[in-house]
Design an enzyme around this catalytic site. Structure first.
Site, PDB file in Angstrom:
ATOM      1  N   VAL A   9      36.352  52.799  28.023  1.00 32.99           N
ATOM      2  CA  VAL A   9      36.952  52.923  29.346  1.00 32.99           C
ATOM      3  C   VAL A   9      37.311  54.388  29.530  1.00 32.99           C
ATOM      4  CG1 VAL A   9      37.803  50.549  29.545  1.00 32.99           C
ATOM      5  CG2 VAL A   9      39.248  52.282  28.483  1.00 32.99           C
ATOM      6  N   SER A  10      37.472  54.791  30.783  1.00 30.50           N
ATOM      7  CA  SER A  10      37.653  56.213  31.069  1.00 30.50           C
ATOM      8  C   SER A  10      39.072  56.728  30.891  1.00 30.50           C
ATOM      9  CB  SER A  10      37.205  56.512  32.502  1.00 30.50           C
ATOM     10  OG  SER A  10      35.842  56.225  32.631  1.00 30.50           O
ATOM     11  N   SER A  11      40.061  55.885  31.076  1.00 30.31           N
ATOM     12  CA  SER A  11      41.425  56.411  31.016  1.00 30.31           C
ATOM     13  C   SER A  11      42.335  55.546  30.159  1.00 30.31           C
ATOM     14  CB  SER A  11      42.009  56.553  32.419  1.00 30.31           C
ATOM     15  OG  SER A  11      42.180  55.284  33.005  1.00 30.31           O
ATOM     16  N   GLN A  14      43.541  52.043  31.302  1.00 28.80           N
ATOM     17  CA  GLN A  14      42.609  50.930  31.393  1.00 28.80           C
ATOM     18  C   GLN A  14      42.581  50.163  30.076  1.00 28.80           C
ATOM     19  OE1 GLN A  14      39.246  53.429  32.526  1.00 28.80           O
ATOM     20  NE2 GLN A  14      39.148  52.357  34.482  1.00 28.80           N
TER      21      GLN A  14
END
Length: 184
Positions: A9-11, A14
């Site tokens: 996931v990007s962040s 999340q």
């Protein structure tokens, strides 16, 4: 022959839970997971570990192609590394991707290009939003993490910039920037 999963996931805000559960349900023996941007594969430690871990006959599995790469170049480098090692690749939610066939390679390239396009569009929208906020005077950037007066005071007392940076747990460049900006 093992089935190895990779989740991303990007962040930090999340959750990896849904991807990890899907990979476990798909029979993955080991799952590498991280919270990192997908823009550059070179920045992802867990991806590098997964690529080093897989052996000939293994299968690397992701839930969606954009979890593996957001750049067509990165995607092709990753797939080439897997191919060179004799590792197959599978995408759970895009089951037509089979890198052993010509049509599978075409689909892989097309979906990779779409993922890269989406990332570029998102970045352009973010840039446009920041510019619009600056024009309105709403966007001021990240708030200062340290009071410049503390640094100026320490410099005036003769403390070395490296010592100040270490004591305040900040970058030396921050100390030097404030030192250079101070009136002589």
């Amino acid at each position: 022959m093992a089935t190895i999963g990779y989740a991303r996931v990007s962040s930090v805000g999340q959750s990896l839970d849904i991807q990890q559960a899907a990979l476990a349900d798909a029979g993955c023996d080991k799952i590498f997971a991280e919270k990192k941007s997908g823009r550059r594969a070179s920045d992802r430690e867990q991806l590098a570990l997964a690529l080093d871990y897989v052996r000939a006959g293994d299968t690397l599995v992701v839930t969606r192609l954009d979890r593996l790469a957001r750049s067509v170049i990165d995607l092709h480098h990753i797939i080439a590394k897997l191919t060179d090692k004799g590792v197959s690749f599978r995408v759970l939610q895009q089951s037509g991707i089979d890198t052993s066939t010509s049509s599978g390679k075409l689909l892989l390239t097309m979906l990779g290009a779409v993922a890269e396009f989406e990332a570029d569009i998102r970045a352009e929208r973010q840039k446009d939003g920041i510019e619009a906020a600056k024009v309105k005077g709403v966007y001021k950037g990240r708030p200062a993490s340290i009071d410049p007066a503390i640094i100026q005071s320490a410099l005036a007392a003769g403390e070395a910039p490296a010592t100040i940076a270490k004591r305040l747990n900040i970058a030396r460049s921050t100390v030097y920037r404030l030192k250079d900006a101070a009136p002589a």
